[in-house]
Design an enzyme around this catalytic site. Structure first.
Site, mmCIF file in Angstrom:
data_model
loop_
_atom_site.group_PDB
_atom_site.id
_atom_site.type_symbol
_atom_site.label_atom_id
_atom_site.label_comp_id
_atom_site.label_asym_id
_atom_site.label_seq_id
_atom_site.Cartn_x
_atom_site.Cartn_y
_atom_site.Cartn_z
ATOM 1 N N ASP A 39 -16.709 24.914 2.635
ATOM 2 C CA ASP A 39 -17.460 24.797 1.376
ATOM 3 C C ASP A 39 -16.557 25.157 0.182
ATOM 4 O OD1 ASP A 39 -19.601 24.500 -0.340
ATOM 5 O OD2 ASP A 39 -20.638 26.339 0.270
ATOM 6 N N SER A 122 -21.485 25.410 11.021
ATOM 7 C CA SER A 122 -22.031 26.702 11.507
ATOM 8 C C SER A 122 -21.110 27.530 12.393
ATOM 9 C CB SER A 122 -23.367 26.518 12.257
ATOM 10 O OG SER A 122 -24.440 26.376 11.357
HETATM 11 N N1 AR6 Z 1 -11.479 21.389 6.670
HETATM 12 C C1 AR6 Z 1 -12.092 21.339 7.873
HETATM 13 N N2 AR6 Z 1 -12.648 22.416 8.467
HETATM 14 C C2 AR6 Z 1 -12.556 23.594 7.828
HETATM 15 C C3 AR6 Z 1 -11.940 23.731 6.560
HETATM 16 C C4 AR6 Z 1 -11.375 22.555 5.976
HETATM 17 N N3 AR6 Z 1 -10.774 22.585 4.809
HETATM 18 N N4 AR6 Z 1 -12.031 25.041 6.178
HETATM 19 C C5 AR6 Z 1 -12.670 25.697 7.178
HETATM 20 N N5 AR6 Z 1 -12.983 24.830 8.164
HETATM 21 P P1 AR6 Z 1 -17.440 27.659 7.689
HETATM 22 P P2 AR6 Z 1 -20.281 27.737 8.450
HETATM 23 C C6 AR6 Z 1 -13.689 25.069 9.437
HETATM 24 O O1 AR6 Z 1 -17.358 29.131 7.669
HETATM 25 O O2 AR6 Z 1 -19.975 28.475 9.689
HETATM 26 C C7 AR6 Z 1 -19.528 29.195 3.529
HETATM 27 O O3 AR6 Z 1 -19.273 30.353 2.772
HETATM 28 C C8 AR6 Z 1 -13.764 26.485 9.934
HETATM 29 O O4 AR6 Z 1 -12.549 26.851 10.570
HETATM 30 O O5 AR6 Z 1 -16.773 26.893 6.604
HETATM 31 O O6 AR6 Z 1 -21.255 26.597 8.499
HETATM 32 C C9 AR6 Z 1 -20.804 28.501 3.073
HETATM 33 O O7 AR6 Z 1 -21.033 28.626 1.694
HETATM 34 C C10 AR6 Z 1 -14.910 26.390 10.910
HETATM 35 O O8 AR6 Z 1 -14.451 25.859 12.148
HETATM 36 O O9 AR6 Z 1 -18.963 27.131 7.713
HETATM 37 C C11 AR6 Z 1 -21.858 29.200 3.880
HETATM 38 O O10 AR6 Z 1 -22.272 30.388 3.266
HETATM 39 C C12 AR6 Z 1 -15.819 25.353 10.279
HETATM 40 O O11 AR6 Z 1 -15.035 24.721 9.262
HETATM 41 C C13 AR6 Z 1 -21.168 29.502 5.187
HETATM 42 O O12 AR6 Z 1 -19.771 29.585 4.875
HETATM 43 C C14 AR6 Z 1 -17.080 25.915 9.647
HETATM 44 O O13 AR6 Z 1 -16.827 27.187 9.073
HETATM 45 C C15 AR6 Z 1 -21.365 28.421 6.200
HETATM 46 O O14 AR6 Z 1 -20.811 28.811 7.412
#
Ligand code: AR6
Length: 178
Positions: A39, A122
């Site tokens: 995000d 997630s």
């Molecule tokens: N490209 C692809 N995947 C990514 C990237 C990227 N640039 N950056 C991280 N990931 P998360 P959630 C991966 O925490 O669990 C946020 O603060 C990461 O390694 O991004 O759904 C939102 O505002 C992981 O495998 O999302 C919410 O509050 C995956 O993306 C909360 O986090 C998801 O990790 C949502 O948590």
């Protein structure tokens, strides 16, 4: 690369903000006002026009999806969806995660988008175990392809090697045409 009917399923390792597709999916939170992880990366790279549209939308319930343009990123749109926070697995997490994927795809269909890229929703800050989360992601995508209209390409973009390998093993086991 995997093929089901006319749809290509692709695994990509890396940063979803650099992918050129009709829509990348954001793993957002209920406020849609940004955060960390994917995000944070999407808002940083896309620029302020995404946040402006998100403010007007005014939030998104868990399991639903909303759409904005993609600002400075190479894709055209961002589909913002909200996965569940994992709290042990007995709080409708499975259904809500499935809905997040499925509703993102329905929104893509509504906008006539043909190529879409998903991060692993997630499984970062929200703590969903990758093994079950990847099963749900793949099931939602396969169900959509079976029930809904033609979509050209669906990419799963995994940020680290171990997540990539988990998806690769699962798609290989399904015996899809390579
Ligand atoms: N490209 C692809 N995947 C990514 C990237 C990227 N640039 N950056 C991280 N990931 P998360 P959630 C991966 O925490 O669990 C946020 O603060 C990461 O390694 O991004 O759904 C939102 O505002 C992981 O495998 O999302 C919410 O509050 C995956 O993306 C909360 O986090 C998801 O990790 C949502 O948590």
């Amino acid at each position: 690369m995997y093929k089901i009917d006319e749809t290509i399923i692709k695994l990509v390792k890396g940063d979803i903000t650099k992918i050129e597709v009709d829509a990348i999916v954001n793993a957002a939170n209920n406020t849609l006002l940004g955060g960390g992880g994917v995000d944070g990366a999407i808002h940083r790279r896309g620029g302020s026009e995404i946040l402006e549209q998100c403010k007007k939308i005014g939030g998104c319930p868990t399991g639903e999806a909303r759409i904005t343009t993609a600002g400075k990123m190479p894709s055209k749109y961002v589909i913002h969806t909200v996965g569940p926070i994992y709290r042990g697995g007995k709080n409708r997490e499975e259904e809500l995660l499935y809905n997040a994927y499925y509703n993102s795809l329905l929104l893509a269909k509504e906008y006539n988008l043909k190529t879409i890229a998903f991060p692993s929703i997630s499984t970062g800050a929200y703590g969903y175990p990758i093994d079950s989360a990847s099963d749900i992601a793949i099931k939602a995508v396969l169900d959509f392809i079976e029930k809904e209209s033609f979509i050209e390409k669906i990419a799963f973009v995994l940020f680290n090697d171990s997540d990539y390998r988990i998806y690769e093993n699962k798609l290989n086991k399904l015996g899809l045409e390579g």
